[in-house]
Design a protein around this motif. Structure first.
Motif, PDB file in Angstrom:
ATOM      1  N   ARG A   1       0.830  -1.206   0.000  1.00  0.00           N
ATOM      2  CA  ARG A   1       0.000   0.000   0.000  1.00  0.00           C
ATOM      3  C   ARG A   1       0.867   1.259   0.000  1.00  0.00           C
ATOM      4  NH1 ARG A   1      -4.107  -0.727   4.825  1.00  0.00           N
ATOM      5  NH2 ARG A   1      -4.189   1.502   4.493  1.00  0.00           N
ATOM      6  N   ILE A   2       0.319   2.343  -0.502  1.00  0.00           N
ATOM      7  CA  ILE A   2       1.015   3.624  -0.545  1.00  0.00           C
ATOM      8  C   ILE A   2       1.393   4.045   0.874  1.00  0.00           C
ATOM      9  CG2 ILE A   2       0.733   6.083  -1.094  1.00  0.00           C
ATOM     10  CD1 ILE A   2      -1.082   5.230  -3.392  1.00  0.00           C
ATOM     11  N   CYS A   3       2.595   4.539   1.034  1.00  0.00           N
ATOM     12  CA  CYS A   3       3.139   5.024   2.315  1.00  0.00           C
ATOM     13  C   CYS A   3       3.362   3.908   3.342  1.00  0.00           C
ATOM     14  CB  CYS A   3       2.256   6.114   2.902  1.00  0.00           C
ATOM     15  SG  CYS A   3       2.124   7.565   1.857  1.00  0.00           S
ATOM     16  N   HIS A   4       3.376   2.630   2.940  1.00  0.00           N
ATOM     17  CA  HIS A   4       3.648   1.520   3.845  1.00  0.00           C
ATOM     18  C   HIS A   4       4.948   0.805   3.496  1.00  0.00           C
ATOM     19  CE1 HIS A   4      -0.551   2.152   4.908  1.00  0.00           C
ATOM     20  NE2 HIS A   4      -0.311   1.454   6.000  1.00  0.00           N
ATOM     21  N   GLU A   5       5.761   1.405   2.625  1.00  0.00           N
ATOM     22  CA  GLU A   5       6.982   0.754   2.174  1.00  0.00           C
ATOM     23  C   GLU A   5       7.972   0.551   3.326  1.00  0.00           C
ATOM     24  OE1 GLU A   5       5.794   3.608   0.825  1.00  0.00           O
ATOM     25  OE2 GLU A   5       5.335   3.158  -1.265  1.00  0.00           O
ATOM     26  N   LYS A   6       8.205   1.592   4.117  1.00  0.00           N
ATOM     27  CA  LYS A   6       9.176   1.502   5.207  1.00  0.00           C
ATOM     28  C   LYS A   6       8.709   0.514   6.278  1.00  0.00           C
ATOM     29  CE  LYS A   6      12.005   4.340   8.195  1.00  0.00           C
ATOM     30  NZ  LYS A   6      12.308   5.698   8.653  1.00  0.00           N
ATOM     31  N   LYS A   7       7.437   0.557   6.613  1.00  0.00           N
ATOM     32  CA  LYS A   7       6.883  -0.351   7.624  1.00  0.00           C
ATOM     33  C   LYS A   7       7.017  -1.812   7.165  1.00  0.00           C
ATOM     34  CE  LYS A   7       4.065  -0.728  11.281  1.00  0.00           C
ATOM     35  NZ  LYS A   7       4.322  -0.194  12.584  1.00  0.00           N
ATOM     36  N   THR A   8       6.735  -2.049   5.879  1.00  0.00           N
ATOM     37  CA  THR A   8       6.858  -3.402   5.331  1.00  0.00           C
ATOM     38  C   THR A   8       8.314  -3.864   5.373  1.00  0.00           C
ATOM     39  OG1 THR A   8       4.961  -3.011   3.896  1.00  0.00           O
ATOM     40  CG2 THR A   8       6.416  -4.832   3.317  1.00  0.00           C
ATOM     41  N   SER A   9       9.241  -2.959   5.031  1.00  0.00           N
ATOM     42  CA  SER A   9      10.665  -3.298   5.073  1.00  0.00           C
ATOM     43  C   SER A   9      11.102  -3.659   6.492  1.00  0.00           C
ATOM     44  CB  SER A   9      11.492  -2.126   4.550  1.00  0.00           C
ATOM     45  OG  SER A   9      12.856  -2.387   4.667  1.00  0.00           O
ATOM     46  N   GLU A  10      10.635  -2.892   7.471  1.00  0.00           N
ATOM     47  CA  GLU A  10      10.979  -3.169   8.875  1.00  0.00           C
ATOM     48  C   GLU A  10      10.435  -4.528   9.318  1.00  0.00           C
ATOM     49  OE1 GLU A  10       9.375   0.190  10.904  1.00  0.00           O
ATOM     50  OE2 GLU A  10      11.024   1.523  10.294  1.00  0.00           O
ATOM     51  N   ARG A  11       9.206  -4.843   8.916  1.00  0.00           N
ATOM     52  CA  ARG A  11       8.612  -6.138   9.291  1.00  0.00           C
ATOM     53  C   ARG A  11       9.367  -7.292   8.650  1.00  0.00           C
ATOM     54  NH1 ARG A  11       2.043  -5.548   9.391  1.00  0.00           N
ATOM     55  NH2 ARG A  11       1.973  -4.274  11.267  1.00  0.00           N
ATOM     56  N   LEU A  12       9.747  -7.144   7.379  1.00  0.00           N
ATOM     57  CA  LEU A  12      10.507  -8.199   6.710  1.00  0.00           C
ATOM     58  C   LEU A  12      11.860  -8.400   7.384  1.00  0.00           C
ATOM     59  CD1 LEU A  12       9.728  -7.366   2.977  1.00  0.00           C
ATOM     60  CD2 LEU A  12       8.956  -9.368   4.259  1.00  0.00           C
TER      61      LEU A  12
ATOM     62  N   LYS B   1      12.566  -7.819  10.565  1.00  0.00           N
ATOM     63  CA  LYS B   1      12.306  -8.511  11.840  1.00  0.00           C
ATOM     64  C   LYS B   1      12.058  -9.996  11.637  1.00  0.00           C
ATOM     65  CE  LYS B   1      10.485  -4.676  14.522  1.00  0.00           C
ATOM     66  NZ  LYS B   1       9.323  -4.093  15.223  1.00  0.00           N
ATOM     67  N   MET B   2      11.489 -10.356  10.478  1.00  0.00           N
ATOM     68  CA  MET B   2      11.231 -11.767  10.165  1.00  0.00           C
ATOM     69  C   MET B   2      12.486 -12.474   9.658  1.00  0.00           C
ATOM     70  SD  MET B   2       7.550 -11.251   8.284  1.00  0.00           S
ATOM     71  CE  MET B   2       7.555 -12.861   7.540  1.00  0.00           C
ATOM     72  N   GLY B   3      13.585 -11.726   9.479  1.00  0.00           N
ATOM     73  CA  GLY B   3      14.832 -12.315   9.014  1.00  0.00           C
ATOM     74  C   GLY B   3      14.914 -12.441   7.510  1.00  0.00           C
ATOM     75  N   ILE B   4      14.093 -11.679   6.798  1.00  0.00           N
ATOM     76  CA  ILE B   4      14.080 -11.726   5.342  1.00  0.00           C
ATOM     77  C   ILE B   4      14.860 -10.521   4.815  1.00  0.00           C
ATOM     78  CG2 ILE B   4      12.632 -11.626   3.273  1.00  0.00           C
ATOM     79  CD1 ILE B   4      10.402 -12.930   4.978  1.00  0.00           C
ATOM     80  N   GLU B   5      15.904 -10.796   4.037  1.00  0.00           N
ATOM     81  CA  GLU B   5      16.690  -9.717   3.447  1.00  0.00           C
ATOM     82  C   GLU B   5      15.821  -8.989   2.430  1.00  0.00           C
ATOM     83  OE1 GLU B   5      20.772  -9.198   0.797  1.00  0.00           O
ATOM     84  OE2 GLU B   5      20.168 -11.167   1.512  1.00  0.00           O
ATOM     85  N   ASN B   6      15.818  -7.658   2.485  1.00  0.00           N
ATOM     86  CA  ASN B   6      14.964  -6.888   1.584  1.00  0.00           C
ATOM     87  C   ASN B   6      15.702  -5.649   1.091  1.00  0.00           C
ATOM     88  OD1 ASN B   6      14.048  -4.505   3.423  1.00  0.00           O
ATOM     89  ND2 ASN B   6      13.781  -6.348   4.672  1.00  0.00           N
ATOM     90  N   PHE B   7      15.180  -5.050   0.039  1.00  0.00           N
ATOM     91  CA  PHE B   7      15.760  -3.849  -0.545  1.00  0.00           C
ATOM     92  C   PHE B   7      14.661  -2.808  -0.669  1.00  0.00           C
ATOM     93  CE2 PHE B   7      16.488  -1.345  -4.432  1.00  0.00           C
ATOM     94  CZ  PHE B   7      17.631  -0.665  -4.021  1.00  0.00           C
ATOM     95  N   LEU B   8      14.906  -1.647  -0.096  1.00  0.00           N
ATOM     96  CA  LEU B   8      13.961  -0.534  -0.177  1.00  0.00           C
ATOM     97  C   LEU B   8      14.689   0.642  -0.808  1.00  0.00           C
ATOM     98  CD1 LEU B   8      11.198   0.694   0.553  1.00  0.00           C
ATOM     99  CD2 LEU B   8      12.191   1.336   2.765  1.00  0.00           C
ATOM    100  N   PRO B   9      14.371   0.979  -2.071  1.00  0.00           N
ATOM    101  CA  PRO B   9      15.083   2.092  -2.735  1.00  0.00           C
ATOM    102  C   PRO B   9      14.726   3.443  -2.133  1.00  0.00           C
ATOM    103  CG  PRO B   9      13.360   1.213  -4.170  1.00  0.00           C
ATOM    104  CD  PRO B   9      13.388   0.377  -2.935  1.00  0.00           C
TER     105      PRO B   9
END
Length: 54
Positions: A33-44, A46-54
Protein backbone atom coordinates in the motif's frame (compact mmCIF):
# COMPACT_ATOMS: atom_id res chain seq x y z
CA UNK A 1 0.26 -9.40 -5.36
CA UNK A 2 3.62 -11.22 -5.33
CA UNK A 3 5.63 -11.88 -8.47
CA UNK A 4 8.28 -14.61 -8.43
CA UNK A 5 11.38 -14.73 -10.66
CA UNK A 6 13.68 -17.70 -10.11
CA UNK A 7 16.59 -17.75 -12.54
CA UNK A 8 19.08 -20.55 -11.82
CA UNK A 9 20.91 -20.11 -15.13
CA UNK A 10 23.65 -17.99 -13.55
CA UNK A 11 24.73 -20.22 -10.65
CA UNK A 12 28.42 -19.82 -9.86
CA UNK A 13 30.68 -22.87 -9.59
CA UNK A 14 31.32 -24.13 -6.04
CA UNK A 15 35.03 -23.17 -6.10
CA UNK A 16 34.19 -19.47 -6.48
CA UNK A 17 32.96 -19.24 -2.88
CA UNK A 18 35.49 -21.63 -1.34
CA UNK A 19 34.34 -25.02 -0.10
CA UNK A 20 30.66 -24.13 0.21
CA UNK A 21 28.14 -24.54 -2.56
CA UNK A 22 27.03 -21.38 -4.34
CA UNK A 23 23.28 -20.84 -4.64
CA UNK A 24 21.51 -18.25 -6.69
CA UNK A 25 19.30 -15.84 -4.77
CA UNK A 26 15.58 -15.94 -5.28
CA UNK A 27 13.95 -12.56 -5.87
CA UNK A 28 10.38 -11.78 -4.92
CA UNK A 29 8.54 -8.55 -5.64
CA UNK A 30 5.99 -7.27 -3.14
CA UNK A 31 3.52 -4.57 -4.06
CA UNK A 32 2.44 -2.77 -0.88
CA UNK A 33 0.00 0.00 0.00
CA UNK A 34 1.02 3.62 -0.54
CA UNK A 35 3.14 5.02 2.32
CA UNK A 36 3.65 1.52 3.84
CA UNK A 37 6.98 0.75 2.17
CA UNK A 38 9.18 1.50 5.21
CA UNK A 39 6.88 -0.35 7.62
CA UNK A 40 6.86 -3.40 5.33
CA UNK A 41 10.66 -3.30 5.07
CA UNK A 42 10.98 -3.17 8.88
CA UNK A 43 8.61 -6.14 9.29
CA UNK A 44 10.51 -8.20 6.71
CA UNK A 45 13.79 -7.40 8.49
CA UNK A 46 12.31 -8.51 11.84
CA UNK A 47 11.23 -11.77 10.17
CA UNK A 48 14.83 -12.32 9.01
CA UNK A 49 14.08 -11.73 5.34
CA UNK A 50 16.69 -9.72 3.45
CA UNK A 51 14.96 -6.89 1.58
CA UNK A 52 15.76 -3.85 -0.55
CA UNK A 53 13.96 -0.53 -0.18
CA UNK A 54 15.08 2.09 -2.73
Amino acid sequence: MILNKNDDSRVLPANVTGRSVAHSKRWLVAIVRICHEKKTSERLTKMGIENFLP
